[in-house]
Every structure is written in structure tokens, then in C-alpha cells.
Motif scaffolding. Structure first.
Motif, PDB file in Angstrom:
ATOM      1  N   GLY A  44       0.861  -1.154   0.103  1.00 59.88           N
ATOM      2  CA  GLY A  44      -0.045   0.017   0.171  1.00 59.88           C
ATOM      3  C   GLY A  44       0.907   1.206  -0.056  1.00 59.88           C
ATOM      4  O   GLY A  44       0.023   2.366   0.043  1.00 59.88           O
ATOM      5  N   GLY A  45       2.255   1.047  -0.136  1.00 59.80           N
ATOM      6  CA  GLY A  45       3.061   2.153  -0.227  1.00 59.80           C
ATOM      7  C   GLY A  45       3.664   2.323  -1.537  1.00 59.80           C
ATOM      8  O   GLY A  45       3.046   1.733  -2.519  1.00 59.80           O
ATOM      9  N   ALA A  97       2.194   8.059  -3.106  1.00 60.21           N
ATOM     10  CA  ALA A  97       3.891   8.250  -3.089  1.00 60.21           C
ATOM     11  C   ALA A  97       4.161   8.824  -4.555  1.00 60.21           C
ATOM     12  O   ALA A  97       5.205   9.444  -4.606  1.00 60.21           O
ATOM     13  N   ALA A  98       3.414   8.521  -5.720  1.00 61.92           N
ATOM     14  CA  ALA A  98       3.846   8.986  -6.954  1.00 61.92           C
ATOM     15  C   ALA A  98       3.171  10.603  -6.748  1.00 61.92           C
ATOM     16  O   ALA A  98       3.852  11.390  -7.945  1.00 61.92           O
ATOM     17  N   THR A  99       2.462  11.191  -6.062  1.00 65.27           N
ATOM     18  CA  THR A  99       1.932  12.538  -6.320  1.00 65.27           C
ATOM     19  C   THR A  99       2.235  13.424  -5.003  1.00 65.27           C
ATOM     20  O   THR A  99       2.520  14.464  -5.083  1.00 65.27           O
ATOM     21  N   SER A 100       2.270  12.613  -4.015  1.00 64.96           N
ATOM     22  CA  SER A 100       2.340  13.332  -2.613  1.00 64.96           C
ATOM     23  C   SER A 100       3.290  12.671  -1.536  1.00 64.96           C
ATOM     24  O   SER A 100       3.120  12.955  -0.302  1.00 64.96           O
ATOM     25  N   GLY A 101       4.426  11.988  -2.122  1.00 64.50           N
ATOM     26  CA  GLY A 101       5.368  11.318  -1.349  1.00 64.50           C
ATOM     27  C   GLY A 101       6.335  12.065  -0.584  1.00 64.50           C
ATOM     28  O   GLY A 101       6.793  13.245  -1.228  1.00 64.50           O
ATOM     29  N   GLY A 140       4.010   6.434   2.301  1.00 61.43           N
ATOM     30  CA  GLY A 140       4.986   7.209   2.111  1.00 61.43           C
ATOM     31  C   GLY A 140       4.576   8.493   1.838  1.00 61.43           C
ATOM     32  O   GLY A 140       5.398   9.547   1.312  1.00 61.43           O
ATOM     33  N   SER A 141       3.562   9.240   2.667  1.00 64.40           N
ATOM     34  CA  SER A 141       3.335  10.436   2.634  1.00 64.40           C
ATOM     35  C   SER A 141       4.240  11.565   3.232  1.00 64.40           C
ATOM     36  O   SER A 141       5.117  11.221   3.905  1.00 64.40           O
ATOM     37  N   ALA A 142       4.289  12.689   2.586  1.00 64.87           N
ATOM     38  CA  ALA A 142       5.084  13.785   3.026  1.00 64.87           C
ATOM     39  C   ALA A 142       4.368  14.676   4.111  1.00 64.87           C
ATOM     40  O   ALA A 142       5.109  15.430   4.705  1.00 64.87           O
ATOM     41  N   SER A 143       3.077  14.377   4.338  1.00 67.31           N
ATOM     42  CA  SER A 143       2.254  15.272   4.942  1.00 67.31           C
ATOM     43  C   SER A 143       1.545  14.782   6.356  1.00 67.31           C
ATOM     44  O   SER A 143       1.572  13.715   6.407  1.00 67.31           O
ATOM     45  N   ALA A 253      -0.770   7.661   6.305  1.00 69.03           N
ATOM     46  CA  ALA A 253      -0.258   8.806   5.517  1.00 69.03           C
ATOM     47  C   ALA A 253      -0.663  10.281   5.949  1.00 69.03           C
ATOM     48  O   ALA A 253      -1.289  10.966   5.222  1.00 69.03           O
ATOM     49  N   GLY A 254      -0.359  10.436   7.208  1.00 64.09           N
ATOM     50  CA  GLY A 254      -0.716  11.652   7.944  1.00 64.09           C
ATOM     51  C   GLY A 254      -1.876  11.924   8.136  1.00 64.09           C
ATOM     52  O   GLY A 254      -2.535  13.116   7.891  1.00 64.09           O
TER      53      GLY A 254
END
Length: 370
Positions: A44-45, A97-101, A140-143, A253-254
């Protein structure tokens, strides 16, 4: 011997396929006569698109221009799986992860400003093209925005006390006074499923801010508390937010999983879904050994990560499992053998500098121990 090598990606250093190939090459350097099947995994990541694409004939990648987590443009892809009985529009697979990772952050970590708007753009693109079902891989979220960015891109209205749209990130989550889904893209006919790799709730000591905030730049207890407070404020105004916040996996994912739950999606552990698509149980049947792995094997690994799922399938088939990881920070008693790239290389920096080399060394070390 007959082996199955089924690792997840080593985040930021090796894709799942690259890791599998390196481990295979190392093994064969010691035991060249063995039969090896590769089954790159995901949970899922990062790497979920790759896993589904490899497993489903006729899968096609679709481009989408997205706003990345730091407001920079990102050319991303989502995956369209072909139609099947009951799913005439096929299935769309979107990977956060491809858009907001986290790996897309090009201007330093911004724990209060990073957002998931790009994920919402990819979801909207897939639904606009008429998919019948949506799978959303959110690792893999950045937020830590609670899904505010994604929901806004999907057409939901999240406004402050003055009726103005809120910013996309965590600061925006703390400003939300009203949520309306009236203008949001509707769920596809067969629903939307959020594939998670953790079971954390939105709030509390196991919540999105406390557990994952420090990985995204929240470098002090005060920063973590502020992130938590903004998520709690969001949960207080989202319809049925208190109940949704307690859902296992809502903190993934945050907290974007929480936002997608509020939209109407459901949650499901990602690793079993990917394993089913790969027909991994059939591949494992009759093997003499399964090797799995990931970048860091730690306390979170038992909460739905790929190595735990692979080991469970192998155990059910009566096949021993070995682990290869960039770093091992939890008990490996469930595995018959293990190898750490960091230990083999002598340091984390050395392992990260040449991950394929040390993954090959890990494969060779496991083969030499047979």
C-alpha cells in the motif's frame, strides 16, 4: 532448492524489483543451480503500482500532472486495470507516493505546509475516466494534513470560520470550520478502497502526528503537539469525525486515510490485496525457502507491512522465510534467517551509498548459510 524472493521496496534506494534481482544475483553467486522466482511486493506504499502492473496483464499507466507536496509540479502516473465481470470500467490504482510522497519534497521538510492535493488530482483523474473501482495506496506520505489537500482537489469544500477555503496542509486542517462534500467527485460504482500499511488511528500516542510526524520534519514535542491539535480540530468538524478518527488505519499517510473515510472510502490492509493480485500463495506453494524484506524492519513492520504478510503466507504453506532489510530494529524470531545491509556494509551511510551491492551481499550470505 526452489526459492521465492518477494521483498517490498527499500524506500528511496531500491525498488522492490531491484531489491529482488539483487538478492537473487547474490544467492546465485553461491548456489548457481537453484530455481528462483521473483515476486516483488508492496503493502500500500511506494511500489504498489509496480506490483499491480506486474501482476495484471493489460494494466496501463495513465499520466496526470499534479501539484506535489511542496507545491512543485509533478508528472505522475496512475494505473488502469482492464475491465472484468462486474467492473466494466476497470479498476484504477492510485499511489500517493507518486503524487504526494516524502521523496518528492524538493525544498526541505515542511511538516505544517506539505499536503496531499496531488493525490486528490490523481483520484479525480481516474474517476473522470470512468473507472468502476478505485484502489488508493497511501503509504509514503510527506504530509500530516488529514486529507485536506486531497479532498479539496476532489471538489470538497473545506472552509474557515469566515467561509474562505483553507490552506492544503496541516495548518489548514486546524482552520477548518465547515466541511461539505456536495461538490466532491462521487465514489465509483464499486467503491473506493484505501490500501494502508499501518493500523494507527488518527489521534493519540499511536496517531498520525505522534508516530509519523517526526519522520516528516516535526523535530520537537511542541511541533508534534501542534500537528496533533490541528488534526483533532479537523476531526471535530468532519461529519462523524470522532468515530472515523478511531478507525484502525485512519492515521495512515498523515491522516489522509481519515479524510478519504469521510468521503466514503473503506480501508483495507494493502499487503494482502497486493499478495492476492500476485497470486503469491500459489507461487510460494512447494518452495523450499521464501526471502522477503524492506528498507527498515522495525516495530511498525508487524502492523501490516509486506514482510509480515509474506511470512504469514509462507508459514501457512509450511515454508521457512528469511529476511533481508536495510536495517533491522525489531525481533526476527519469526524468520529462519536474516541479513542486514547496514551490518554487512558497516554503516547506514555505506549501505545507502551502494544498496544493490549490499543486497547482493545479503543474498550471498543467506545462500552461504544453507
Amino acid at each position: 532448492m526452489r526459492l521465492v524472493i518477494a521483498p517490498d521496496s527499500f524506500k528511496g534506494s531500491l525498488t522492490a524489483r531491484e531489491a529482488a534481482e539483487a538478492i537473487r544475483d547474490g544467492w546465485l553467486s553461491v548456489r548457481p543451480g537453484d530455481d528462483i522466482a521473483l515476486a516483488p511486493m508492496a503493502d500500500g506504499g511506494e511500489g504498489s503500482l509496480d506490483a499491480f502492473e506486474a501482476a495484471v496483464p493489460g494494466a496501463r499507466r495513465e499520466p496526470v500532472m499534479a501539484v506535489g507536496p511542496d507545491d512543485q509540479p509533478v508528472l505522475a502516473r496512475w494505473l488502469r486495470l482492464p475491465p472484468t465481470p462486474g467492473l466494466p470500467g476497470g479498476t484504477g490504482v492510485v499511489e500517493l507516493a507518486a503524487t504526494s510522497g516524502l521523496t518528492l519534497m524538493r525544498s526541505g521538510l515542511r511538516p505544517f505546509d506539505a499536503h496531499t492535493f496531488g493525490l486528490g488530482q490523481a483520484i479525480r483523474a481516474a474517476l473522470t475516466l470512468g473507472v468502476s473501482r478505485l484502489l488508493i495506496a497511501v503509504g509514503g506520505s510527506a504530509s500530516t494534513d488529514g486529507g485536506v489537500g486531497a479532498l479539496t482537489a476532489m471538489g470538497a469544500r473545506l472552509t474557515d470560520a469566515a467561509g474562505a477555503p483553507v490552506p492544503y496542509g496541516n495548518l489548514g486542517a486546524g482552520k477548518v470550520a465547515r466541511v461539505s462534500f456536495d461538490g466532491a467527485v462521487p465514489l465509483p460504482a464499486a467503491g473506493a478502497v484505501v490500501l494502508t500499511d499501518v493500523d494507527n488511528p488518527l489521534l493519540g500516542p499511536r496517531g498520525a502526528a505522534a508516530v509519523f510526524g517526526p519522520q516528516k520534519g516535526a523535530s520537537s514535542d511542541a511541533a508534534v503537539r501542534a500537528l496533533e491539535g490541528n488534526l483533532a480540530s479537523l476531526a471535530a468538524v468532519v461529519p462523524d469525525g470522532a468515530r472515523l478518527a478511531e478507525t484502525p488505519g485512519a492515521g495512515a499517510a498523515g491522516g489522509v486515510a481519515f479524510g478519504l473515510l469521510a468521503w466514503g472510502a473503506t480501508l483495507s490492509p494493502g499487503a494482502p490485496a497486493v499478495a492476492e493480485a500476485l497470486q503469491l500463495a500459489d507461487t510460494i506453494a512447494g518452495a523450499d525457502l521464501v526471502i522477503t524484506g524492506e528498507g527498515r524492519f522495525d516495530g511498525q513492520s508487524e502492523a501490516g507491512k509486506a514482510p509480515t504478510q509474506v511470512a504469514a503466507l509462507a508459514r501457512a504453506a509450511g515454508v521457512p522465510t528469511a529476511l533481508v532489510a536495510g536495517a533491522i530494529q525489531a525481533s526476527v524470531d519469526a524468520f529462519s534467517a536474516s541479513a542486514s545491509l547496514t551490518d554487512l556494509a558497516g554503516s547506514t551511510d555505506a549501505a545507502l551509498a551502494e544498496p544493490a551491492r549490499w543486497a547482493r551481499a545479503a543474498g550471498a550470505a543467506l545462500a552461504g548459510a544453507r
